[in-house]
Design an enzyme around this catalytic site. Sequence first.
Site, mmCIF file in Angstrom:
data_model
loop_
_atom_site.group_PDB
_atom_site.id
_atom_site.type_symbol
_atom_site.label_atom_id
_atom_site.label_comp_id
_atom_site.label_asym_id
_atom_site.label_seq_id
_atom_site.Cartn_x
_atom_site.Cartn_y
_atom_site.Cartn_z
ATOM 1 N N LYS A 33 0.872 -1.171 0.000
ATOM 2 C CA LYS A 33 0.000 0.000 0.000
ATOM 3 C C LYS A 33 0.913 1.227 0.000
ATOM 4 O O LYS A 33 1.456 1.623 1.038
ATOM 5 C CB LYS A 33 -0.908 -0.007 1.224
ATOM 6 C CG LYS A 33 -2.017 1.072 1.190
ATOM 7 C CD LYS A 33 -1.537 2.376 1.754
ATOM 8 C CE LYS A 33 -2.599 3.458 1.646
ATOM 9 N NZ LYS A 33 -2.042 4.812 1.792
ATOM 10 N N CYS A 38 13.275 11.010 7.392
ATOM 11 C CA CYS A 38 13.189 10.647 8.811
ATOM 12 C C CYS A 38 14.511 10.829 9.528
ATOM 13 O O CYS A 38 14.544 11.002 10.749
ATOM 14 C CB CYS A 38 12.692 9.214 8.939
ATOM 15 S SG CYS A 38 13.646 8.034 7.972
ATOM 16 N N GLU A 87 8.799 16.523 15.274
ATOM 17 C CA GLU A 87 9.301 16.348 13.903
ATOM 18 C C GLU A 87 8.555 17.277 12.946
ATOM 19 O O GLU A 87 7.341 17.184 12.793
ATOM 20 C CB GLU A 87 9.137 14.901 13.459
ATOM 21 C CG GLU A 87 9.789 14.617 12.117
ATOM 22 C CD GLU A 87 9.702 13.153 11.734
ATOM 23 O OE1 GLU A 87 10.695 12.627 11.185
ATOM 24 O OE2 GLU A 87 8.648 12.531 11.969
ATOM 25 N N GLU A 91 9.360 1.696 11.017
ATOM 26 C CA GLU A 91 10.409 2.718 10.912
ATOM 27 C C GLU A 91 9.698 4.058 10.947
ATOM 28 O O GLU A 91 9.052 4.459 9.983
ATOM 29 C CB GLU A 91 11.216 2.519 9.620
ATOM 30 C CG GLU A 91 12.539 3.259 9.632
ATOM 31 C CD GLU A 91 12.423 4.646 9.043
ATOM 32 O OE1 GLU A 91 12.261 5.606 9.833
ATOM 33 O OE2 GLU A 91 12.489 4.779 7.827
#
Length: 492
Positions: free
Chosen positions: A175, A284, A385, A250
């Site tokens: 996906k 990331c 973040e 992750e």
Amino acid sequence: MKTYAMRIAGAPVAPASDDWFETQNPYTGQAWARIPRGNAADVDVAVQAAHRAFSEGDWADLTATQRGLLLYRLADLIERDARKLAETEVRDNGKLLAEMHGQLNYVPQWFRYYGGLADKIHGSTLPLDKKGYFAYTRREPLGVVAAITPWNSPLLLLAWKIAPALAAGCTVVVKPSEFTSASTLEFAELFEEAGFPPGVLNVVTGFGHEVGAALVQHPLVQKVTFTGSDQTGRLINEQAARLLKHTSLELGGKSPNIVFDDADMEQAVFGAVSGIFAATGQTCIAGSRLLVQDSIYDRFVEQLVGLARPARMGDPMDAATQVGPVTTPPQYQKVLDYIGIAQREGATLLLGGQAAQRPECGKGWFVEPTIFGDVRNSMRIAQEEVFGPVLSIIRFKDEAEALHIANDIRFGLAAAVWTQDMARALRMSEKLKAGTVWINTYRAVSFMAPFGGYKDSGLGRENGIDAINEYLQVKSVWLNTGAVAGNPFVLR
């Protein structure tokens, strides 16, 4: 406008809903392709196809060596089509062609590495404390894997998941992000050409609540591997845990990039820019917290701002462009919102701080490379973040304070240390709570090196030999070689 189809059981498939949605080019702000809007019905068809391939199809009959050869063939096809796939990714996510072409030229190595590893999977004989028995272990594939990928590096991060999964003998339903599905759909076409049996790789596109949730909850899915935000990762982990599924996650990062006063100044400045403004900060592992020692703070910041200020923005297809657009409208607004938060918190704006109004940026979603000084680690801009071209600079006095600031965060994906004192480098690398620590470099990855996070940055590891174990389970086999049956009501 190009119209794509999903890929299920080796064939193009229209969505059960007969509904499509548009994907936009972040540079122009215009829609350029139509993507199938899948739902739970499409997920079920894809998972059933993957389950058949795993349990009874030609894939199940292949030897490990034959699986490896298929991965080698796929690598050759990716290499052949690297430019085309990279250009599709640039149209979909706005990252620089130089970056995406470099990634696509590197992606084949994942399939070659795991293709070679496919027939190196083995168990072991076991020493036992019981006479008359022989025992050994087998490592067996989990089964159907759901791979949910993000929008920032679609095919690179997909390779991190499916190369070890396929080498292990699993089958996969992918996906991709609804914002960047096109390159994954084009990539999936290569599997049939490479000779993979139908159902080994399937792609269902659509939205998280319609496709992602159905994949995680499907009873035939044995493992979920996800890259994305920690908020979504938590939801996936909770849903998977209720069904006792394996997961590897992750997730986000707020990585400290630590510069000591004995660092090579020029290299550290380049490393700071690379850590946050490469890929427009949409990674990331972005070094979004720059920790600089007091004694060199002013000089370092002056050089850093001087290097970042003239960064060329514009068309990501242009080789001269250094900073591209933000990939999605929601992310664009989020980045601007965090710039406002930082200013209200009292951080000192040193560069940027607004949407880019340059003519070369056209109608795209551009944010000026932004640097804040005098940031306290307790500020939201240092703790949360942003996932954009926004850098927070924090002062520190000594090694102990640098470690305290670096680890005082709920994330732990990556960190970097810039110093010429190797004893200090080793001490820092031992004490930093991060899955990857770079010394005098930044943003280096390899198919050979395990990658993953501590704390809220995730579970499990991708890349390297460790990754293939994420898709295997261990079975113990006992053989009676002469043990005499005793009391049947007592444990042997």
